[in-house]
Design an enzyme around this catalytic site. Structure first.
Site, PDB file in Angstrom:
ATOM      1  N   GLN A  24       0.820  -1.202   0.000  1.00 33.60           N
ATOM      2  CA  GLN A  24       0.000   0.000   0.000  1.00 33.60           C
ATOM      3  C   GLN A  24       0.858   1.259   0.000  1.00 33.60           C
ATOM      4  OE1 GLN A  24      -2.979  -0.175   3.155  1.00 33.60           O
ATOM      5  NE2 GLN A  24      -4.421  -1.098   1.717  1.00 33.60           N
ATOM      6  N   ASP A  41       4.370   1.256  12.727  1.00 34.34           N
ATOM      7  CA  ASP A  41       3.358   0.593  13.541  1.00 34.34           C
ATOM      8  C   ASP A  41       2.768   1.610  14.508  1.00 34.34           C
ATOM      9  OD1 ASP A  41       1.872  -1.022  15.206  1.00 34.34           O
ATOM     10  OD2 ASP A  41       3.471  -2.457  15.601  1.00 34.34           O
ATOM     11  N   ALA A  42       1.454   1.749  14.497  1.00 33.67           N
ATOM     12  CA  ALA A  42       0.804   2.723  15.373  1.00 33.67           C
ATOM     13  C   ALA A  42       1.001   2.411  16.846  1.00 33.67           C
ATOM     14  CB  ALA A  42      -0.693   2.787  15.060  1.00 33.67           C
ATOM     15  N   GLU A  55     -10.591   4.011  10.240  1.00 34.90           N
ATOM     16  CA  GLU A  55     -10.826   2.559  10.223  1.00 34.90           C
ATOM     17  C   GLU A  55      -9.561   1.738  10.447  1.00 34.90           C
ATOM     18  OE1 GLU A  55     -13.092   1.585   6.694  1.00 34.90           O
ATOM     19  OE2 GLU A  55     -14.473   3.244   7.065  1.00 34.90           O
ATOM     20  N   HIS A 100      -7.627  -2.875  13.855  1.00 37.16           N
ATOM     21  CA  HIS A 100      -6.468  -3.757  13.729  1.00 37.16           C
ATOM     22  C   HIS A 100      -5.507  -3.660  14.913  1.00 37.16           C
ATOM     23  CE1 HIS A 100      -7.692  -4.678   9.690  1.00 37.16           C
ATOM     24  NE2 HIS A 100      -7.593  -3.424   9.304  1.00 37.16           N
TER      25      HIS A 100
END
EC number: 2.1.1.-
Length: 278
Positions: free
Chosen positions: A105, A128-129, A146, A150
């Site tokens: 992506q 990575d959040a 959204e 996850h």
């Protein structure tokens, strides 16, 4: 904490699984949602507006809540293929940073900003959040469209977003949630949807105020837009047919059922919220 990857980001096992899912499902998701890769927003749920148009309206819903201006630095947590980030930069003149765990992506997103001449204002990181690779107080605005479904630990992600948000800054979240009480049948439907979507879990809408408060943020607005997003379900169903060569008719039928059952569920929910950092 997981091992650091080559770009210096801390990834846990589930974040790597999510990244792999989006790497493999990128073309399917773009067929399903167009390049926004998020749900649509229908002010009149009975209308038959196409998903692409409704997806643009969802981006606008988040934009209206963020109050972004030229000169702002914005973080897009879970930026997909970069269409909302590019849209926001063009609309406002802001500088936008996208974070994503999917290399495929990100490749599409970077190609997009190059083709649109936005490289000076839009950039993307493999990140990575759960462990955002940014200094404290780095961003004026943050949105997460959204991506929360996850996250292995929503409290951790909320703390991370609060950490990198500047005092006086604003956070906007769009999230798929559940509402009301889930019986065994509803629980099974939600679990099937989560498996299909590689979602860790769905938060209950009633829990969000506490999540915001625990992160040290002030809840400014929480709006239930479940009915305005429910038409996403049937709008997306035909796109599952692109999986016929790999899943076969039975596999596609099972996927369609898991997806459709979720949107038929009374407890299906979708929330838009805005929070501020004191």
């Amino acid at each position: 904490m997981g091992p650091a990857n080559s770009e210096g980001t801390m990834f846990d096992a589930f974040s790597r699984e999510v990244g792999d899912y989006y790497d493999q499902a990128n073309e399917l998701l773009r067929a399903m949602f167009t390049d926004n890769v998020h749900y649509g927003y229908w002010p009149d749920p009975s209308s038959i507006d196409p998903l692409a148009e409704a997806g643009e309206r969802m981006t606008e819903q988040l934009y209206e809540r963020l109050d972004v201006s030229a000169g702002h630095k914005v973080l897009d947590v879970g930026c997909g293929v970069g269409k909302p980030a590019a849209w926001l930069a063009r609309k406002t003149g802001a500088t936008v940073k996208g974070a994503n765990v999917s290399r495929n992506q990100l490749e599409v997103a970077r190609d997009r900003v190059r083709s649109e001449g936005l490289e000076d204002r839009v950039s993307f990181d493999l990140a990575d959040a759960m462990h955002l690779p940014y200094a404290d107080d780095s961003f004026d605005r943050i949105w997460a469209i959204e991506s929360m479904i996850h996250m292995p630990d929503r409290d951790q992600v909320m703390r991370e977003m609060a950490r990198v948000l500047r005092p006086g800054g604003r956070l906007a979240i769009a999230d798929i949630v559940v509402r009301g009480t889930l019986d065994d049948v509803a629980t099974a439907v939600v679990e099937g949807f989560c498996t299909l979507s590689t979602a860790r879990s769905l938060e209950h809408i009633d829990n969000y105020p506490a999540l915001v408060e625990k992160a040290g943020l002030d809840l400014l607005e929480l709006t239930d837009v479940s009915e305005q997003t429910r038409p996403t379900g049937p709008a997306v169903l035909p796109a599952f047919d692109v999986l016929l060569p790999t899943l076969g008719e039975e596999g596609v039928a099972q996927s369609k059922k898991a997806w459709g059952d979720m949107f038929d569920l009374p407890q299906y929910g979708y929330v838009l919220l805005t929070a501020g950092k004191p």
